[in-house]
Design a protein around this motif. Sequence first.
Motif, PDB file in Angstrom:
ATOM      1  N   GLN A 219       0.830  -1.206   0.000  1.00 51.95           N
ATOM      2  CA  GLN A 219       0.000   0.000   0.000  1.00 51.95           C
ATOM      3  C   GLN A 219       0.864   1.255   0.000  1.00 51.95           C
ATOM      4  O   GLN A 219       0.572   2.222  -0.711  1.00 51.95           O
ATOM      5  N   ALA A 220       1.951   1.249   0.771  1.00 54.24           N
ATOM      6  CA  ALA A 220       2.862   2.393   0.787  1.00 54.24           C
ATOM      7  C   ALA A 220       3.525   2.577  -0.581  1.00 54.24           C
ATOM      8  O   ALA A 220       3.682   3.706  -1.052  1.00 54.24           O
ATOM      9  N   PHE A 221       3.870   1.468  -1.219  1.00 50.14           N
ATOM     10  CA  PHE A 221       4.473   1.530  -2.553  1.00 50.14           C
ATOM     11  C   PHE A 221       3.502   2.145  -3.562  1.00 50.14           C
ATOM     12  O   PHE A 221       3.875   3.003  -4.359  1.00 50.14           O
ATOM     13  N   VAL A 222       2.251   1.726  -3.519  1.00 49.36           N
ATOM     14  CA  VAL A 222       1.234   2.257  -4.433  1.00 49.36           C
ATOM     15  C   VAL A 222       1.056   3.758  -4.203  1.00 49.36           C
ATOM     16  O   VAL A 222       0.994   4.537  -5.160  1.00 49.36           O
ATOM     17  N   GLN A 223       0.990   4.174  -2.946  1.00 45.82           N
ATOM     18  CA  GLN A 223       0.853   5.603  -2.633  1.00 45.82           C
ATOM     19  C   GLN A 223       2.042   6.398  -3.160  1.00 45.82           C
ATOM     20  O   GLN A 223       1.877   7.475  -3.731  1.00 45.82           O
ATOM     21  N   LEU A 224       3.240   5.856  -2.967  1.00 47.03           N
ATOM     22  CA  LEU A 224       4.444   6.522  -3.443  1.00 47.03           C
ATOM     23  C   LEU A 224       4.428   6.641  -4.972  1.00 47.03           C
ATOM     24  O   LEU A 224       4.721   7.701  -5.520  1.00 47.03           O
ATOM     25  N   CYS A 225       4.075   5.570  -5.646  1.00 44.98           N
ATOM     26  CA  CYS A 225       4.002   5.594  -7.118  1.00 44.98           C
ATOM     27  C   CYS A 225       2.977   6.617  -7.592  1.00 44.98           C
ATOM     28  O   CYS A 225       3.225   7.344  -8.563  1.00 44.98           O
ATOM     29  N   ASN A 226       1.846   6.676  -6.925  1.00 44.07           N
ATOM     30  CA  ASN A 226       0.807   7.645  -7.305  1.00 44.07           C
ATOM     31  C   ASN A 226       1.289   9.077  -7.106  1.00 44.07           C
ATOM     32  O   ASN A 226       1.032   9.946  -7.940  1.00 44.07           O
ATOM     33  N   ARG A 227       2.013   9.325  -6.014  1.00 45.89           N
ATOM     34  CA  ARG A 227       2.552  10.670  -5.767  1.00 45.89           C
ATOM     35  C   ARG A 227       3.555  11.058  -6.846  1.00 45.89           C
ATOM     36  O   ARG A 227       3.547  12.176  -7.346  1.00 45.89           O
ATOM     37  N   VAL A 228       4.434  10.125  -7.189  1.00 40.96           N
ATOM     38  CA  VAL A 228       5.444  10.392  -8.222  1.00 40.96           C
ATOM     39  C   VAL A 228       4.756  10.637  -9.557  1.00 40.96           C
ATOM     40  O   VAL A 228       5.089  11.577 -10.280  1.00 40.96           O
ATOM     41  N   GLU A 229       3.768   9.826  -9.865  1.00 43.77           N
ATOM     42  CA  GLU A 229       3.035   9.968 -11.128  1.00 43.77           C
ATOM     43  C   GLU A 229       2.304  11.305 -11.177  1.00 43.77           C
ATOM     44  O   GLU A 229       2.341  12.000 -12.193  1.00 43.77           O
ATOM     45  N   ASN A 230       1.652  11.689 -10.087  1.00 49.26           N
ATOM     46  CA  ASN A 230       0.944  12.961 -10.037  1.00 49.26           C
ATOM     47  C   ASN A 230       1.911  14.134 -10.111  1.00 49.26           C
ATOM     48  O   ASN A 230       1.625  15.148 -10.722  1.00 49.26           O
ATOM     49  N   SER A 231       3.078  13.989  -9.480  1.00 52.07           N
ATOM     50  CA  SER A 231       4.099  15.022  -9.522  1.00 52.07           C
ATOM     51  C   SER A 231       4.619  15.194 -10.950  1.00 52.07           C
ATOM     52  O   SER A 231       4.796  16.317 -11.420  1.00 52.07           O
ATOM     53  N   ASP A 232       4.859  14.094 -11.643  1.00 54.29           N
ATOM     54  CA  ASP A 232       5.330  14.136 -13.033  1.00 54.29           C
ATOM     55  C   ASP A 232       4.295  14.782 -13.924  1.00 54.29           C
ATOM     56  O   ASP A 232       4.626  15.578 -14.804  1.00 54.29           O
ATOM     57  N   ALA A 233       3.022  14.475 -13.679  1.00 48.40           N
ATOM     58  CA  ALA A 233       1.942  15.028 -14.510  1.00 48.40           C
ATOM     59  C   ALA A 233       1.821  16.537 -14.301  1.00 48.40           C
ATOM     60  O   ALA A 233       1.620  17.279 -15.255  1.00 48.40           O
TER      61      ALA A 233
END
Length: 141
Positions: free
Chosen positions: A123-137
């Motif tokens: 779950q922490a990994f998914v949250q981190l990936c989502n943050r990185v993806e949103n930051s990139d976007a």
Amino acid sequence: MTKQVLTVSPADKIDRVFFLINFENIRHVPVVDKEKLVGMLSDRDLKKVLGPAKKFVEKPDGTTVTIASRQVRTLMTRKLITIEPEQRAADAAAIMAKRKIGALPVVHKDKLVGIITATDILQAFVQLCNRVENSDASDKA
């Protein structure tokens, strides 16, 4: 990390662990004696003892399951690997991967304060990936 941890005592019967694992939908149960962590049981440990039956339990779906009537102390893992609450999720993930374990009790001053599981790490990994993806976007916008 889960802070509301379901626990058992060394004197409890294995069937209590069976019910916790099956009806609370958990895979690891810390064993606590006088507020001190003394062991751990997993769903895999239970599979080892579900051989000779002394009891039968019918699940809500109508299937019957056999349960051994031994005490928790006879089956629990005693040599535990634990983690402190201040340690990072990455530290927990590294320990779990290296030791090939699915959960780490979180202990502070010899007292169980939580448990971190492979599910928590994912779950922490998914949250981190989502943050990185949103930051990139947002950087591209």
